[in-house]
Scaffold this motif. Structure first.
Motif, PDB file in Angstrom:
ATOM      1  N   ASN A   7      19.145 -84.517 -15.858  1.00  0.00           N
ATOM      2  CA  ASN A   7      19.774 -83.198 -15.193  1.00  0.00           C
ATOM      3  C   ASN A   7      21.169 -83.589 -15.035  1.00  0.00           C
ATOM      4  O   ASN A   7      21.871 -83.873 -16.050  1.00  0.00           O
ATOM      5  CB  ASN A   7      19.171 -83.008 -13.889  1.00  0.00           C
ATOM      6  N   ASN A   8      21.894 -83.750 -13.938  1.00  0.00           N
ATOM      7  CA  ASN A   8      23.217 -83.879 -13.813  1.00  0.00           C
ATOM      8  C   ASN A   8      23.676 -85.308 -13.355  1.00  0.00           C
ATOM      9  O   ASN A   8      24.819 -85.713 -12.842  1.00  0.00           O
ATOM     10  CB  ASN A   8      23.986 -83.117 -12.824  1.00  0.00           C
ATOM     11  N   ASP A   9      22.521 -86.287 -13.490  1.00  0.00           N
ATOM     12  CA  ASP A   9      22.860 -87.557 -13.027  1.00  0.00           C
ATOM     13  C   ASP A   9      22.018 -88.716 -13.938  1.00  0.00           C
ATOM     14  O   ASP A   9      21.676 -88.167 -15.001  1.00  0.00           O
ATOM     15  CB  ASP A   9      22.006 -87.662 -11.835  1.00  0.00           C
ATOM     16  N   TRP A  10      22.355 -89.906 -13.682  1.00  0.00           N
ATOM     17  CA  TRP A  10      21.824 -90.847 -14.624  1.00  0.00           C
ATOM     18  C   TRP A  10      20.506 -91.420 -14.179  1.00  0.00           C
ATOM     19  O   TRP A  10      20.101 -91.558 -12.823  1.00  0.00           O
ATOM     20  CB  TRP A  10      22.771 -92.130 -14.608  1.00  0.00           C
ATOM     21  N   ALA A  11      19.667 -91.969 -14.829  1.00  0.00           N
ATOM     22  CA  ALA A  11      18.728 -93.020 -14.302  1.00  0.00           C
ATOM     23  C   ALA A  11      18.564 -94.251 -15.266  1.00  0.00           C
ATOM     24  O   ALA A  11      18.962 -94.139 -16.461  1.00  0.00           O
ATOM     25  CB  ALA A  11      17.333 -92.364 -14.682  1.00  0.00           C
ATOM     26  N   TYR A  12      18.328 -95.558 -14.501  1.00  0.00           N
ATOM     27  CA  TYR A  12      18.525 -96.678 -15.232  1.00  0.00           C
ATOM     28  C   TYR A  12      16.949 -97.105 -15.238  1.00  0.00           C
ATOM     29  O   TYR A  12      16.184 -97.016 -14.422  1.00  0.00           O
ATOM     30  CB  TYR A  12      19.139 -97.489 -14.129  1.00  0.00           C
ATOM     31  N   VAL A  13      16.802 -97.526 -16.673  1.00  0.00           N
ATOM     32  CA  VAL A  13      15.450 -97.717 -16.856  1.00  0.00           C
ATOM     33  C   VAL A  13      15.375 -99.265 -17.108  1.00  0.00           C
ATOM     34  O   VAL A  13      15.909 -99.700 -17.901  1.00  0.00           O
ATOM     35  CB  VAL A  13      14.802 -97.033 -18.109  1.00  0.00           C
ATOM     36  N   ASP A  14      14.261 -99.989 -16.352  1.00  0.00           N
ATOM     37  CA  ASP A  14      14.293-101.351 -16.586  1.00  0.00           C
ATOM     38  C   ASP A  14      13.392-101.660 -17.737  1.00  0.00           C
ATOM     39  O   ASP A  14      13.002-100.792 -18.395  1.00  0.00           O
ATOM     40  CB  ASP A  14      13.818-102.106 -15.304  1.00  0.00           C
ATOM     41  N   PHE A  15      13.258-103.101 -17.993  1.00  0.00           N
ATOM     42  CA  PHE A  15      12.542-103.552 -19.162  1.00  0.00           C
ATOM     43  C   PHE A  15      11.058-102.977 -19.158  1.00  0.00           C
ATOM     44  O   PHE A  15      10.242-102.791 -20.224  1.00  0.00           O
ATOM     45  CB  PHE A  15      12.619-105.162 -18.994  1.00  0.00           C
ATOM     46  N   TYR A  16      10.441-102.701 -18.135  1.00  0.00           N
ATOM     47  CA  TYR A  16       8.995-102.366 -17.923  1.00  0.00           C
ATOM     48  C   TYR A  16       8.856-100.859 -17.926  1.00  0.00           C
ATOM     49  O   TYR A  16       7.810-100.279 -17.697  1.00  0.00           O
ATOM     50  CB  TYR A  16       8.408-102.777 -16.585  1.00  0.00           C
ATOM     51  N   GLY A  17      10.107-100.171 -18.138  1.00  0.00           N
ATOM     52  CA  GLY A  17      10.033 -98.729 -18.237  1.00  0.00           C
ATOM     53  C   GLY A  17      10.093 -98.013 -17.043  1.00  0.00           C
ATOM     54  O   GLY A  17       9.741 -96.761 -17.053  1.00  0.00           O
ATOM     55  N   ARG A  18      10.373 -98.623 -15.876  1.00  0.00           N
ATOM     56  CA  ARG A  18      10.456 -97.962 -14.665  1.00  0.00           C
ATOM     57  C   ARG A  18      11.790 -97.442 -14.594  1.00  0.00           C
ATOM     58  O   ARG A  18      12.911 -98.020 -14.280  1.00  0.00           O
ATOM     59  CB  ARG A  18      10.161 -99.093 -13.588  1.00  0.00           C
ATOM     60  N   ARG A  50      18.875 -93.274  -6.130  1.00  0.00           N
ATOM     61  CA  ARG A  50      18.019 -94.369  -5.307  1.00  0.00           C
ATOM     62  C   ARG A  50      18.773 -95.570  -5.217  1.00  0.00           C
ATOM     63  O   ARG A  50      18.514 -96.041  -4.290  1.00  0.00           O
ATOM     64  CB  ARG A  50      16.816 -94.407  -5.890  1.00  0.00           C
ATOM     65  N   LEU A  51      19.485 -95.864  -6.113  1.00  0.00           N
ATOM     66  CA  LEU A  51      20.163 -97.060  -5.967  1.00  0.00           C
ATOM     67  C   LEU A  51      21.246 -97.031  -4.927  1.00  0.00           C
ATOM     68  O   LEU A  51      21.849 -98.061  -4.395  1.00  0.00           O
ATOM     69  CB  LEU A  51      20.643 -97.507  -7.348  1.00  0.00           C
ATOM     70  N   LYS A  87      25.091 -94.490  -3.814  1.00  0.00           N
ATOM     71  CA  LYS A  87      26.392 -93.702  -4.447  1.00  0.00           C
ATOM     72  C   LYS A  87      27.128 -94.325  -5.309  1.00  0.00           C
ATOM     73  O   LYS A  87      27.767 -93.629  -6.308  1.00  0.00           O
ATOM     74  CB  LYS A  87      27.054 -92.944  -3.148  1.00  0.00           C
ATOM     75  N   GLU A  88      27.332 -95.743  -5.284  1.00  0.00           N
ATOM     76  CA  GLU A  88      28.297 -96.342  -6.173  1.00  0.00           C
ATOM     77  C   GLU A  88      27.795 -96.668  -7.478  1.00  0.00           C
ATOM     78  O   GLU A  88      28.168 -97.055  -8.536  1.00  0.00           O
ATOM     79  CB  GLU A  88      28.482 -97.533  -5.582  1.00  0.00           C
ATOM     80  N   PHE A  89      26.599 -95.803  -7.589  1.00  0.00           N
ATOM     81  CA  PHE A  89      25.912 -96.069  -9.009  1.00  0.00           C
ATOM     82  C   PHE A  89      25.562 -94.817  -9.768  1.00  0.00           C
ATOM     83  O   PHE A  89      25.030 -94.693 -10.638  1.00  0.00           O
ATOM     84  CB  PHE A  89      24.524 -96.897  -8.880  1.00  0.00           C
ATOM     85  N   THR A  90      26.140 -93.743  -9.078  1.00  0.00           N
ATOM     86  CA  THR A  90      26.079 -92.137  -9.724  1.00  0.00           C
ATOM     87  C   THR A  90      27.065 -92.176 -10.941  1.00  0.00           C
ATOM     88  O   THR A  90      28.018 -93.091 -11.174  1.00  0.00           O
ATOM     89  CB  THR A  90      26.619 -91.361  -8.543  1.00  0.00           C
ATOM     90  N   LYS A  91      26.956 -90.998 -11.528  1.00  0.00           N
ATOM     91  CA  LYS A  91      27.625 -90.919 -12.763  1.00  0.00           C
ATOM     92  C   LYS A  91      29.084 -90.602 -12.676  1.00  0.00           C
ATOM     93  O   LYS A  91      30.022 -91.451 -13.206  1.00  0.00           O
ATOM     94  CB  LYS A  91      27.334 -89.590 -13.500  1.00  0.00           C
ATOM     95  N   ASP A  92      29.593 -89.930 -11.599  1.00  0.00           N
ATOM     96  CA  ASP A  92      30.813 -89.817 -11.326  1.00  0.00           C
ATOM     97  C   ASP A  92      31.465 -91.086 -10.902  1.00  0.00           C
ATOM     98  O   ASP A  92      32.699 -91.225 -11.038  1.00  0.00           O
ATOM     99  CB  ASP A  92      30.997 -88.688 -10.151  1.00  0.00           C
ATOM    100  N   TYR A  93      30.865 -91.653  -9.823  1.00  0.00           N
ATOM    101  CA  TYR A  93      31.574 -93.048  -9.491  1.00  0.00           C
ATOM    102  C   TYR A  93      31.620 -94.018 -10.471  1.00  0.00           C
ATOM    103  O   TYR A  93      32.781 -94.564 -10.735  1.00  0.00           O
ATOM    104  CB  TYR A  93      30.530 -93.754  -8.316  1.00  0.00           C
ATOM    105  N   ILE A  94      30.569 -94.416 -11.392  1.00  0.00           N
ATOM    106  CA  ILE A  94      30.880 -95.208 -12.296  1.00  0.00           C
ATOM    107  C   ILE A  94      32.012 -94.755 -13.291  1.00  0.00           C
ATOM    108  O   ILE A  94      32.920 -95.517 -13.933  1.00  0.00           O
ATOM    109  CB  ILE A  94      29.683 -95.266 -13.167  1.00  0.00           C
ATOM    110  N   MET A  95      32.032 -93.518 -13.713  1.00  0.00           N
ATOM    111  CA  MET A  95      33.057 -92.935 -14.671  1.00  0.00           C
ATOM    112  C   MET A  95      34.484 -93.242 -14.078  1.00  0.00           C
ATOM    113  O   MET A  95      35.484 -93.639 -14.821  1.00  0.00           O
ATOM    114  CB  MET A  95      32.899 -91.412 -14.892  1.00  0.00           C
TER     115      MET A  95
END
Length: 600
Positions: A567-578, A584-585, A587-595
């Protein structure tokens, strides 16, 4: 003419027939049906007869041999003359699925196919009420010229008229219905509403047009007088015995003796035979193409009964669609423009139950560009007096040859019978035992009748290359049926075991997958805080080390974390596909914040 005892009885019965009464004549192959009807017309000079023929060529021939008190025509020509004798005439053509898209927007191909099937079924039915608003709409679209008019449409319009408007009882004293085993309900409805007398003539065992909606009027029609013609003037007795054997065995099995079979007797006069041709009769169109290919070096020795274009036109269209990628088809093949590739064509054929397309695919894939040469060769097989004749079983009806070869593409009747016996069937309420048998075994009966028709085309010699040739007695046929039943039962048992094994495997696989997912979920829940904190630290370290977004994503990948857009955000997928969303992580890990962090 010299009249046999059976023909004399029919002639005398016709003279006693009163208005409204019905006579049935069940006549075997080669028994002189037309000759008998001509004798009936001659014996009743004071009566006006209407002779209804199966096709136009038969009607034209009948007008030459019947006396002046008889008028011969087809049912379609009679209806056509009633509506279109003068004035504007409609565009006559079949309605195809592709031209219905504009009339019924939003419907899929299979829905249009079902709608078109309902329309066709209504056209050949005896019903007077539309089965739904959509069928009525098609009638209105045909009436205003938006859709072309199929030939069965104006016949249905004729049937919807009152008997007085049809005028058959006013114009004729008696209707002669030839080939009445091939009547359909709409035709039978028109005939039976006429106030004049009627004589139905045909061969119950030559009913081979069930796929067109034909019903066996001889079997279903009630009559005041029922007579038979069992003497065949066409074939030698051994040939008739072959047909007698199969018809007798299976008629007894199908109807428990309730529907008697009258064996044919040979009355052939071989001295009068002048036809010395050999006919090769196939069951399928693809086998017919194979025969044309076999005789390609000597086409002048061969006569092809079926029109070459009718044999090849579908196969050539399919070939051009599959191999030439053509997409500008017109007319009856316009539907191909909406398809893409072999799989879609096969799905279309399956969804519309079009066996002609499947046969054409088989021919096209086997011969490809050679089809054009074969069509040209077939066009040169045009001499009716040629020593070799090629035809299929349906087009062989009404014809006869000195020698007949039945090709090996006819089905094994034993397996076909047992297949129908074991297949589940839904019966309409109120059906009698005989009607249920007709419904259960309708596909088998059509094949049995086709075999009968093909056999009885032979006059002097029959060469049977089918699987059925191996069984030359009642005992042999019954023993073969036992083998067929055993084979089918074993096959059904194997399918049941295989199906059970597949079901068990699917259940075990589902349980294993569910158990694994449950175990992983429990581990995840147990380690969640640890994993989340570790992932937060890894992402922060990557963000600090990266100079731009690409480096950030590459560093994440090296650390076993994939970055996915959701959607309008990101998801981080770990080694196990989770997958763990940025929300969930934190606000400092959202798309806008990281960019923003990477820019600064």
């Amino acid at each position: 003419m010299y009249a046999s005892a059976e023909q004399t009885e029919i002639i005398k019965a016709s003279q006693k027939l009163q208005p409204g009464q019905i006579m049935k004549i069940d006549a075997c192959a080669g028994s002189g049906k037309t000759t008998t009807l001509v004798a009936v017309a001659n014996a009743n000079p004071q009566k006006r007869f209407l002779y209804l023929a199966f096709n136009r060529s038969i009607a034209d021939k009948a007008n030459q041999v019947f006396p002046a008190n008889t008028r011969a025509m087809t049912m379609h020509s009679m209806a056509y003359r009633h509506f279109f004798r003068s004035g504007a005439r409609p565009t006559l053509a079949a309605i195809k699925i592709d031209i219905l898209h504009d009339c019924f927007p939003g419907k899929e191909n299979y829905e249009l196919f079902l709608l078109l099937s309902r329309y066709k079924e209504f056209l050949i039915s005896a019903d007077h009420d539309f089965p739904g608003r959509e069928i009525k709409k098609i009638f209105e679209l045909v009436a205003d010229g938006t859709l072309p008019m199929p030939h069965d449409h104006y016949l249905k319009l004729f049937q919807l008229l009152s008997p007085e408007e049809q005028g058959l009882g006013r114009m004729y004293d008696c209707i002669l219905v030839d080939e009445s085993q091939d009547c359909n309900p709409v035709t039978l409805s028109i005939i039976n509403r006429a106030s004049c007398s009627r004589i139905f003539v045909g061969d119950s065992h030559q009913s081979i047009y069930g796929f067109r909606g034909a019903i066996n009027a001889l079997a279903r029609q009630k009559a005041d007088v029922t007579l038979h013609l069992t003497n065949s003037f066409r074939a030698r007795q051994p040939i008739l015995d072959r047909a007698n054997l199969y018809m007798k065995v299976f008629m007894d099995m199908l109807y428990d003796g309730q529907v008697p079979y009258y064996p044919m007797n040979s009355m052939i006069n071989e001295e009068k035979l002048i036809n010395k041709q050999t006919a090769c009769i196939t069951r399928t169109n693809s086998a017919l193409v194979d025969l044309i290919d076999e005789y390609r070096e000597k086409p002048e020795l061969v006569y092809l009964v079926k029109k070459p274009e009718d044999v090849f036109k579908m196969a050539i269209a399919v070939k051009e669609f599959l191999f030439d990628r053509r997409n500008n088809f017109v007319g009856e093949f316009k539907f191909l423009n909406h398809l893409h590739g072999k799989e879609e064509l096969k799905d279309y054929a399956d969804s519309t139950a079009d066996v002609e397309i499947l046969s054409a695919m088989k021919i096209a894939e086997k011969y490809e560009d050679d089809l054009y040469d074969l069509l040209d060769i077939a066009r040169r097989m045009n001499q009716p007096e040629a020593p070799v004749v090629l035809t299929n079983a349906h087009t062989s009806k009404g014809l006869e040859w000195h020698t007949v070869k039945l090709m090996d593409d006819f089905p094994d009747l034993g397996f076909r019978y047992m297949g129908c016996r074991f297949n589940p069937v839904k019966f309409k309420p109120g059906m009698s035992h005989l009607e249920k048998q007709d419904e259960r075994f309708k596909d088998f009966i059509q094949e049995l009748n086709l075999y009968y028709v093909a056999i009885t085309r032979a006059q002097i010699k029959l060469v049977d290359m089918t699987d059925n040739a191996a069984y030359q007695s009642r005992e042999a046929i019954l023993a073969h049926l036992d083998e067929c039943e055993s084979t089918i039962r074993k096959s059904r048992d194997r399918r049941k075991i295989q199906k059970a094994q597949e079901h068990e495997y699917a259940r075990e696989t589902k349980n294993t997958r569910k158990h694994r997912q449950t175990s992983e979920l429990r581990m995840w829940e147990t380690e969640r805080d640890t994993v989340l904190n570790r992932m937060r630290k890894n992402i922060q370290d990557c963000a600090i080390s990266a100079n731009n977004f690409k480096e950030f994503k590459d560093l994440l990948g090296l650390g076993g974390i994939l970055l996915q857009q959701r959607n309008n955000d990101w998801a981080y997928v770990d080694f196990y596909g989770r997958g763990i969303t940025a929300k969930r992580l934190g606000k400092e890990f959202t798309k806008d914040y990281i960019m923003n962090f990477l820019k600064n």
